[in-house]
Design an enzyme around this catalytic site. Structure first.
Site, short mmCIF file in Angstrom:
data_model
loop_
_atom_site.label_atom_id
_atom_site.label_comp_id
_atom_site.label_asym_id
_atom_site.label_seq_id
_atom_site.Cartn_x
_atom_site.Cartn_y
_atom_site.Cartn_z
CB CYS A 48 -5.62 -0.80 5.82
SG CYS A 48 -4.14 -1.30 4.89
CB SER A 89 -0.89 0.01 1.24
OG SER A 89 -1.73 -1.11 1.28
CG ASP A 110 -5.23 -2.13 0.93
OD1 ASP A 110 -4.95 -3.27 0.55
OD2 ASP A 110 -4.50 -1.14 0.73
CD1 TRP A 121 -1.11 -8.63 5.20
CD2 TRP A 121 -1.82 -6.65 4.44
NE1 TRP A 121 -0.69 -7.68 6.09
CE2 TRP A 121 -1.10 -6.44 5.66
CE3 TRP A 121 -2.35 -5.53 3.79
CZ2 TRP A 121 -0.92 -5.18 6.23
CZ3 TRP A 121 -2.16 -4.29 4.36
CH2 TRP A 121 -1.46 -4.11 5.57
#
Length: 689
Positions: free
Chosen positions: A642, A449, A687, A689
């Protein structure tokens, strides 16, 4: 449009025209005109059926891949299917072929057997970039696929809400058009770390079903090279035609103006990166054992642009230690600089990287040698065991997933570790190098990011990356290391002349022909993780650790709006968490400055998990401030998350549902639907992961 933007637009157009017409208008060197960006032979047509007819293929394996994993599995499946059933098979990127005649494939190729699809799910249940046009074909151009038999393996992550949505969508839409699914949809789960075992279980059952359904004869699987590797002893690696790690053929000995302009102005994407100067690096942690790197990439000499919230892809190389270790166990350490040439033995196969090259270059720049080893790889390489004792050991371990898990997986072995362990350090000198190239996945870019703001830093990209250096509980004192983050740490050490910093792994920072000196290849991946178009819309951000990266960009964008005279910036509520306020509080001093510039508009709420006896996380602070959260959402606030998908993001969503339930006095089902509606309206963005 100001003069700068107009000039940049003109430069982009010129570069595009130069790139797309260079062979037609300016000719060019014969050697490079026969190769595409991945160094594969150019096809005369991209019509799928025509390609298959011309190459006598009777089966095709497609992949929809974002990071290369689906591509890797499709190649493995294709080779094994062809070898096991003696059916000539091609592998195809969904974006590289035309499906115009796909529905006629059974008529055009009477002995056509099957189509296989390996489909990754990306983002919020979206297709990968290379699969978008395929679904457009199914929706708008495809009439009838009756009689076409297919199989499908989905690659997903169960920590995401839309787990394997694209695999399921592929099956549903193909069946709707009349295609016949053989077996069941395979579901690979990266979230539980079982992708490889999920694939093996699906494949082993599926092959039996395929054999019976298609009436195929089975034979022993034997390695059949699709690439020929030959040593060029008359050549030296200093020869300018030899690739030493350049991202693609265009970087090898570029001379003409259009070649040089292509390197400077692009267009840049996942096949062609920009060599960006790393102009500044610094340490963000106050710790002796943990590191977090802030790095800045200079875009001032190119027209490459990004938007706040986008991702940067960094093309890494493997460490000196990992390369040496694998060269050594393959008995190639003394031949590392020997020039080798690659030749495709299959007209449908594109070579994976430029050729000629060297053994060292292949392992350093082009193959994913640092990750965990798969059981299938060990099963495949068993035919090249250096002695009978090793073969017995391989069969004992690779033949049973429990044995493999206990002996290999739990020890976090990479390929070199695994081969050394299995053979007791005896060299595997009979393994064809073509097998290594075909069996190890290509080294992929790593995505981060962006932590800067395009409004404030038009010609600079910032990233924030924790260095992965996890010591495992093992007598060997082995570390699990991140490829790119340790590369960035090495660059930071050299740039800042930090001789006291001890590195676990080191890298060739100069790169091929010294072209990487203080530079790294990058490209930009566009993101839907964006600020509201109306600056007055409030925003709520939740981002512990490096989850703060895009939010730093968001806040810097807001600061720039204020500096430009916008007096109506919406409220900003930021929930940030880390371990300790004096150890890993990222950009600690910056937040105070942002608060001053944004005045009462910006509020930061912190959670420190290791400062008190009770661990405190961002979701705890979110719940404590539930009335403020609802107040802002009622005003139209966008909600952003995020960070870690498996734990944090799920906990935050669960907490927000609880907040809706408590504050609005509704049932959990209604509260859950309210949060889902935020997603539908694009007001809940992740966002993760």
């Amino acid at each position: 449009m100001d003069i700068l933007d107009l000039s940049v637009l003109i430069a982009i157009l010129i570069a595009l025209i130069a790139y797309t017409t260079k062979d037609k208008l300016w000719g060019g060197n014969n050697k490079s005109s026969n190769y595409d960006s991945s160094s594969g032979p150019k096809a005369t047509s991209n019509d799928l059926v025509e390609i298959m007819k011309n190459s006598n293929k009777r089966a095709v394996v497609f992949y929809g891949s974002q990071t290369g994993t689906a591509e890797d599995y499709s190649l493995k499946f294709s080779k094994e299917f062809q070898s096991k059933f003696n059916v000539p098979t091609m592998t195809a990127d969904l974006a590289d072929v035309s499906f115009e005649n796909f529905q006629n494939i059974n008529n055009e190729i009477p002995d056509f057997e099957i189509a296989a699809f390996f489909m990754a799910t990306y983002g919020e249940g979206e297709p990968t970039d290379n699969a978008v046009e395929f679904f457009d074909y199914l929706a708008n151009e495809c009439d009838d696929l009756s009689g076409i038999k297919f199989v499908c393996f989905g690659l997903g992550n169960s920590t995401y809400e839309f787990y394997n949505a694209i695999g399921q969508k592929t099956v549903d839409e193909l069946k709707e058009k009349g295609a016949i699914l053989i077996g069941e949809l395979g579901l690979g789960d990266d979230g539980t770390g079982t992708m490889d075992e999920d694939y093996l279980a699906w494949k082993e059952t599926l092959f039996d079903t395929i054999k019976d359904t298609l009436k195929l004869k089975e034979q022993a699987v034997k390695y059949q090279p699709a690439i020929e590797v030959s040593e060029k002893l008359e050549m030296d690696k200093s020869d300018l035609t030899v690739s030493l790690g350049e991202p693609n053929k265009h970087y090898v000995n570029a001379k003409s103006d259009d070649e040089l302009n292509f390197l400077k102005y692009g267009p840049f994407d996942h096949t062609h990166p920009y060599l960006a100067p790393v102009q500044n690096t610094k340490e963000l942690f106050n710790s002796n054992s943990r590191h977090c790197i802030h790095a800045e990439f200079d875009l001032s000499n190119t027209n490459l642009k990004y938007s706040t919230g986008d991702h940067i892809a960094i093309w890494p190389s493997n460490s000196n230690e990992k390369v040496d270790k694998l060269l050594n166990i393959l008995d190639l350490i003394n031949k590392r600089d020997t020039v080798i040439d690659l030749k495709s033995l299959d007209s449908t196969l594109h070579l994976p990287f430029p050729t000629p090259t060297t053994y060292d270059t292949v392992l350093r720049h082009y193959l994913e040698i640092s990750g965990p080893v798969s059981r299938q790889f060990i099963q495949s390489i068993s035919q090249f065991c250096p002695n009978e004792e090793t073969k017995i050991e391989v069969e004992k371990i690779a033949g049973h997933k429990e044995n493999f898990h206990d002996s290999i997986t739990t020890k976090y072995f990479d390929i070199a570790d695994c081969l050394s362990y299995l053979s007791k350090n005896v060299k595997w000198n009979s393994v064809p190098f073509s097998f290594i190239i075909e069996s190890i996945a290509k080294l992929q870019p790593r995505y981060y990011s962006i932590s800067s703001a395009s409004g404030m830093e038009k010609q600079t990209i910032h990233i924030t990356a924790v260095v992965e250096q996890e010591k495992i509980k093992d007598p060997s004192d082995k570390f699990i290391t991140g490829v790119t983050t340790n590369l960035l740490l090495n660059i930071k050490q050299k740039q800042n002349k930090d001789g006291d910093l001890k590195l676990i792994e080191t890298y060739n920072l100069e790169g091929p022909r010294n072209m990487f000196h203080n530079k790294l290849p990058i490209h930009i991946r566009r993101s839907t993780f964006k600020l509201p178009s109306n600056p007055s819309t409030p925003i709520i951000m939740v981002g512990p650790g490096t989850g703060a990266a895009p939010f730093r960009g968001f806040i810097r964008e807001k600061v720039k709006q204020v500096e430009n005279g916008n007096k109506n910036v919406g409220e900003i509520l930021f929930f940030y968490g880390c371990r300790k306020s004096d150890e890993d509080f990222l950009y600690k001093d910056e937040w105070t400055e942002y608060s001053k510039k944004l005045d009462s508009k910006f509020k930061m709420i912190t959670a420190f998990s290791r400062e008190t006896e009770k661990k405190v996380y961002v979701q705890d602070k979110l719940l404590e401030n539930s009335s403020k959260v609802i107040e802002l959402i009622n005003k139209g606030a966008f909600f952003y998350v995020c960070g870690d998908a498996a734990n944090m993001a799920k906990s935050v969503q669960k907490t927000l549902i609880q907040i809706f339930k408590d504050e609005k006095k509704v049932t959990e089902e209604i509260a859950s639907n309210m949060v889902k509606q935020l997603r539908v309206n694009n007001r809940y963005q992740e966002d993760v992961w």
